[in-house]
Design a protein around this motif. Structure first.
Motif, PDB file in Angstrom:
ATOM      1  N   VAL A  55      10.121  14.082 -14.909  1.00 56.95           N
ATOM      2  CA  VAL A  55      10.933  15.225 -14.518  1.00 56.95           C
ATOM      3  C   VAL A  55      12.038  15.505 -15.524  1.00 56.95           C
ATOM      4  CG1 VAL A  55      12.614  13.936 -13.140  1.00 56.95           C
ATOM      5  CG2 VAL A  55      12.021  16.287 -12.496  1.00 56.95           C
ATOM      6  N   GLY A  56      12.404  14.508 -16.311  1.00 55.41           N
ATOM      7  CA  GLY A  56      13.474  14.693 -17.297  1.00 55.41           C
ATOM      8  C   GLY A  56      12.978  15.118 -18.662  1.00 55.41           C
ATOM      9  N   HIS A  57      11.681  15.397 -18.788  1.00 58.17           N
ATOM     10  CA  HIS A  57      11.147  15.796 -20.101  1.00 58.17           C
ATOM     11  C   HIS A  57      11.685  17.182 -20.480  1.00 58.17           C
ATOM     12  CE1 HIS A  57       8.380  15.996 -23.448  1.00 58.17           C
ATOM     13  NE2 HIS A  57       7.982  17.202 -23.020  1.00 58.17           N
ATOM     14  N   SER A 113       7.591  12.822 -11.688  1.00 59.89           N
ATOM     15  CA  SER A 113       8.157  11.506 -11.416  1.00 59.89           C
ATOM     16  C   SER A 113       9.584  11.402 -11.942  1.00 59.89           C
ATOM     17  CB  SER A 113       7.285  10.427 -12.071  1.00 59.89           C
ATOM     18  OG  SER A 113       7.853   9.145 -11.860  1.00 59.89           O
ATOM     19  N   PRO A 114      10.502  10.813 -11.152  1.00 56.69           N
ATOM     20  CA  PRO A 114      11.856  10.587 -11.656  1.00 56.69           C
ATOM     21  C   PRO A 114      11.958   9.365 -12.571  1.00 56.69           C
ATOM     22  CG  PRO A 114      11.676   9.808  -9.394  1.00 56.69           C
ATOM     23  CD  PRO A 114      10.351  10.428  -9.737  1.00 56.69           C
ATOM     24  N   LEU A 115      10.881   8.590 -12.675  1.00 61.50           N
ATOM     25  CA  LEU A 115      10.889   7.383 -13.503  1.00 61.50           C
ATOM     26  C   LEU A 115      10.562   7.740 -14.950  1.00 61.50           C
ATOM     27  CD1 LEU A 115       8.902   4.961 -11.156  1.00 61.50           C
ATOM     28  CD2 LEU A 115      11.377   5.129 -11.431  1.00 61.50           C
ATOM     29  N   LEU A 150       0.830  -1.199   0.000  1.00 59.88           N
ATOM     30  CA  LEU A 150       0.000   0.000   0.000  1.00 59.88           C
ATOM     31  C   LEU A 150       0.873   1.261   0.000  1.00 59.88           C
ATOM     32  CD1 LEU A 150      -2.994   0.781   0.066  1.00 59.88           C
ATOM     33  CD2 LEU A 150      -2.826   0.885   2.545  1.00 59.88           C
ATOM     34  N   GLY A 151       1.954   1.242   0.762  1.00 56.23           N
ATOM     35  CA  GLY A 151       2.861   2.386   0.774  1.00 56.23           C
ATOM     36  C   GLY A 151       3.555   2.592  -0.565  1.00 56.23           C
ATOM     37  N   ARG A 152       3.889   1.505  -1.238  1.00 56.60           N
ATOM     38  CA  ARG A 152       4.514   1.610  -2.557  1.00 56.60           C
ATOM     39  C   ARG A 152       3.568   2.279  -3.548  1.00 56.60           C
ATOM     40  NH1 ARG A 152       6.409  -3.603  -6.233  1.00 56.60           N
ATOM     41  NH2 ARG A 152       6.902  -2.438  -8.139  1.00 56.60           N
ATOM     42  N   SER A 153       2.306   1.898  -3.513  1.00 53.38           N
ATOM     43  CA  SER A 153       1.328   2.506  -4.404  1.00 53.38           C
ATOM     44  C   SER A 153       1.147   3.990  -4.103  1.00 53.38           C
ATOM     45  CB  SER A 153      -0.013   1.773  -4.270  1.00 53.38           C
ATOM     46  OG  SER A 153      -1.027   2.428  -5.006  1.00 53.38           O
ATOM     47  N   GLN A 154       1.117   4.348  -2.822  1.00 49.75           N
ATOM     48  CA  GLN A 154       0.939   5.751  -2.455  1.00 49.75           C
ATOM     49  C   GLN A 154       2.141   6.591  -2.863  1.00 49.75           C
ATOM     50  OE1 GLN A 154       0.113   5.499   1.725  1.00 49.75           O
ATOM     51  NE2 GLN A 154      -2.083   5.159   1.423  1.00 49.75           N
ATOM     52  N   LEU A 155       3.356   6.044  -2.733  1.00 45.99           N
ATOM     53  CA  LEU A 155       4.550   6.769  -3.178  1.00 45.99           C
ATOM     54  C   LEU A 155       4.538   6.970  -4.693  1.00 45.99           C
ATOM     55  CD1 LEU A 155       7.438   5.211  -1.048  1.00 45.99           C
ATOM     56  CD2 LEU A 155       6.631   7.568  -1.007  1.00 45.99           C
ATOM     57  N   LEU A 156       4.137   5.937  -5.406  1.00 43.62           N
ATOM     58  CA  LEU A 156       4.081   6.031  -6.864  1.00 43.62           C
ATOM     59  C   LEU A 156       3.049   7.067  -7.290  1.00 43.62           C
ATOM     60  CD1 LEU A 156       5.335   4.674  -9.380  1.00 43.62           C
ATOM     61  CD2 LEU A 156       3.390   3.100  -9.384  1.00 43.62           C
ATOM     62  N   ARG A 157       1.923   7.087  -6.590  1.00 40.48           N
ATOM     63  CA  ARG A 157       0.861   8.045  -6.908  1.00 40.48           C
ATOM     64  C   ARG A 157       1.258   9.472  -6.552  1.00 40.48           C
ATOM     65  NH1 ARG A 157      -3.357   9.205  -3.511  1.00 40.48           N
ATOM     66  NH2 ARG A 157      -2.992   7.300  -2.305  1.00 40.48           N
ATOM     67  N   ALA A 158       1.930   9.639  -5.413  1.00 39.05           N
ATOM     68  CA  ALA A 158       2.306  10.986  -4.974  1.00 39.05           C
ATOM     69  C   ALA A 158       3.392  11.597  -5.858  1.00 39.05           C
ATOM     70  CB  ALA A 158       2.781  10.944  -3.527  1.00 39.05           C
ATOM     71  N   SER A 159       4.250  10.762  -6.450  1.00 35.96           N
ATOM     72  CA  SER A 159       5.352  11.277  -7.271  1.00 35.96           C
ATOM     73  C   SER A 159       4.993  11.413  -8.738  1.00 35.96           C
ATOM     74  CB  SER A 159       6.572  10.355  -7.141  1.00 35.96           C
ATOM     75  OG  SER A 159       6.278   9.066  -7.665  1.00 35.96           O
ATOM     76  N   SER A 160       3.755  11.077  -9.122  1.00 35.12           N
ATOM     77  CA  SER A 160       3.395  11.083 -10.543  1.00 35.12           C
ATOM     78  C   SER A 160       3.482  12.463 -11.196  1.00 35.12           C
ATOM     79  CB  SER A 160       2.000  10.489 -10.734  1.00 35.12           C
ATOM     80  OG  SER A 160       1.037  11.229 -10.017  1.00 35.12           O
ATOM     81  N   PRO A 161       3.139  13.595 -10.538  1.00 39.30           N
ATOM     82  CA  PRO A 161       3.235  14.882 -11.242  1.00 39.30           C
ATOM     83  C   PRO A 161       4.660  15.263 -11.632  1.00 39.30           C
ATOM     84  CG  PRO A 161       1.776  15.072  -9.334  1.00 39.30           C
ATOM     85  CD  PRO A 161       2.463  13.750  -9.232  1.00 39.30           C
ATOM     86  N   GLN A 186       9.134   2.941 -17.767  1.00 45.04           N
ATOM     87  CA  GLN A 186       9.303   2.304 -16.461  1.00 45.04           C
ATOM     88  C   GLN A 186       8.148   2.664 -15.529  1.00 45.04           C
ATOM     89  OE1 GLN A 186      13.034   3.261 -14.655  1.00 45.04           O
ATOM     90  NE2 GLN A 186      12.938   1.574 -13.184  1.00 45.04           N
ATOM     91  N   TYR A 187       7.673   3.900 -15.587  1.00 46.05           N
ATOM     92  CA  TYR A 187       6.551   4.293 -14.718  1.00 46.05           C
ATOM     93  C   TYR A 187       5.289   3.514 -15.082  1.00 46.05           C
ATOM     94  CZ  TYR A 187       2.879   7.068 -12.562  1.00 46.05           C
ATOM     95  OH  TYR A 187       1.792   7.450 -11.828  1.00 46.05           O
ATOM     96  N   ARG A 188       5.010   3.405 -16.366  1.00 48.74           N
ATOM     97  CA  ARG A 188       3.804   2.666 -16.783  1.00 48.74           C
ATOM     98  C   ARG A 188       3.903   1.200 -16.382  1.00 48.74           C
ATOM     99  NH1 ARG A 188       4.763   5.803 -21.563  1.00 48.74           N
ATOM    100  NH2 ARG A 188       3.334   7.588 -21.673  1.00 48.74           N
ATOM    101  N   ALA A 189       5.107   0.611 -16.486  1.00 45.03           N
ATOM    102  CA  ALA A 189       5.269  -0.787 -16.090  1.00 45.03           C
ATOM    103  C   ALA A 189       5.049  -0.943 -14.585  1.00 45.03           C
ATOM    104  CB  ALA A 189       6.666  -1.274 -16.488  1.00 45.03           C
ATOM    105  N   PHE A 190       5.624  -0.046 -13.789  1.00 46.26           N
ATOM    106  CA  PHE A 190       5.426  -0.102 -12.335  1.00 46.26           C
ATOM    107  C   PHE A 190       3.963   0.122 -11.973  1.00 46.26           C
ATOM    108  CE2 PHE A 190       9.983   1.011 -10.782  1.00 46.26           C
ATOM    109  CZ  PHE A 190      10.400  -0.241 -11.221  1.00 46.26           C
ATOM    110  N   SER A 191       3.330   1.087 -12.630  1.00 43.25           N
ATOM    111  CA  SER A 191       1.943   1.402 -12.311  1.00 43.25           C
ATOM    112  C   SER A 191       1.023   0.233 -12.655  1.00 43.25           C
ATOM    113  CB  SER A 191       1.510   2.659 -13.065  1.00 43.25           C
ATOM    114  OG  SER A 191       0.162   2.982 -12.788  1.00 43.25           O
TER     115      SER A 191
END
Length: 271
Positions: A256-258, A72-74, A59-70, A78-83
């Protein structure tokens, strides 16, 4: 009409030495004692079973992924695969801890016996807060009722008279004079900054300190977890809600690297 003449009262220096300073010192010492007693009363955290830790970490992993989406360093792939993998794990129920027979019986009861330790800790902390304050207030009421301790150096409106002259039966007295009981209440709520300076930001000496902990089971926007009849979070519903929130956050994804090349060139005036 001439203005009211300033009231001149001459206070015995003994009042300052034997009432004003001792009350302030007692309040500071009681706050320090309350802090350390509360630390001693804190129960050691119980060792969680592996399945419960696995459930919370997912649950914490999902919340971290969701909070960093705006921001994201991924990278996008890689982000779509993790999500996608996280959403699949949340909806499949693979990471949900299986309830034992005793836990299933508790889930249909009026309340959860496993929360007894938490409830007792809360009651002990409330007692540590309330008992010293009641004793000090009774002590001041008995020995120093009606004492005038200090005159404030700034003017006040008449509406503040009930706060600064609580036990003074003198309606014509200036609002700037402070009684012993009022000085106690001023110290009770005004020493928070002193305790934060001495003990740090997270201390148990402040009465208004928030003692609730929502943990990592809160939903989007700080919402409380969905609970069953016994107050136990229904993890099936929590995981499904988190999966929906994660899918919504995919629309807010931004790497973030865009455009990093253009930003670097613009920073060094090379664009």
């Amino acid at each position: 009409m001439p203005g009211l003449k300033e009231q001149d009262l001459y206070l015995d220096p003994s009042i300052r030495d034997w009432v004003l300073v001792p009350i302030t010192l007692i309040m500071v010492l009681v706050g320090l004692l309350r802090h350390y007693v509360t630390l001693l009363l804190n129960s050691a955290p119980k060792k969680q079973p592996k399945a419960a830790v696995r459930e919370q970490r997912m649950l914490g992993r999902s919340q971290l992924l969701r909070a960093s989406s705006p921001q994201s360093p991924l990278p996008p792939a890689q982000y779509r695969a993790f999500s996608a993998a996280t959403a699949t794990a949340l909806t499949s129920g693979e990471y949900i801890k299986q309830k034992t027979a005793a836990e299933k019986e508790v889930s249909v009861g009026p309340f959860d016996p496993s929360q007894m330790d938490t409830m007792m800790d809360g009651m002990k902390k409330q007692a540590v807060m309330m008992v010293p304050n009641m004793l000090i207030m009774q002590y001041i009421n008995v020995f120093f009722s009606g004492y005038i301790l200090i005159k404030l150096p700034f003017p006040l409106t008449l509406g503040a008279k009930s706060l600064f002259a609580r036990d003074l039966a003198m309606p014509d007295l200036s609002v700037r004079w402070v009684s012993a009981l009022s000085w106690y209440f001023l110290n009770l709520f005004g020493l928070n900054g002193v305790f934060k300076l001495i003990l740090g930001q997270d201390n148990a000496a402040v009465d208004t300190r928030d003692m609730t902990a929502t943990g990592m089971l809160a939903g989007a926007g700080g919402a409380q977890p969905m609970a069953g009849p016994a107050g136990v979070p229904d993890m099936d519903r929590v995981f499904k809600s988190e999966a929906e929130n994660l899918s919504l956050s995919d629309g807010l994804y931004s790497w973030v690297g865009h455009g990093i090349e253009d930003r670097v060139l613009k920073r060094f005036n090379r664009a």
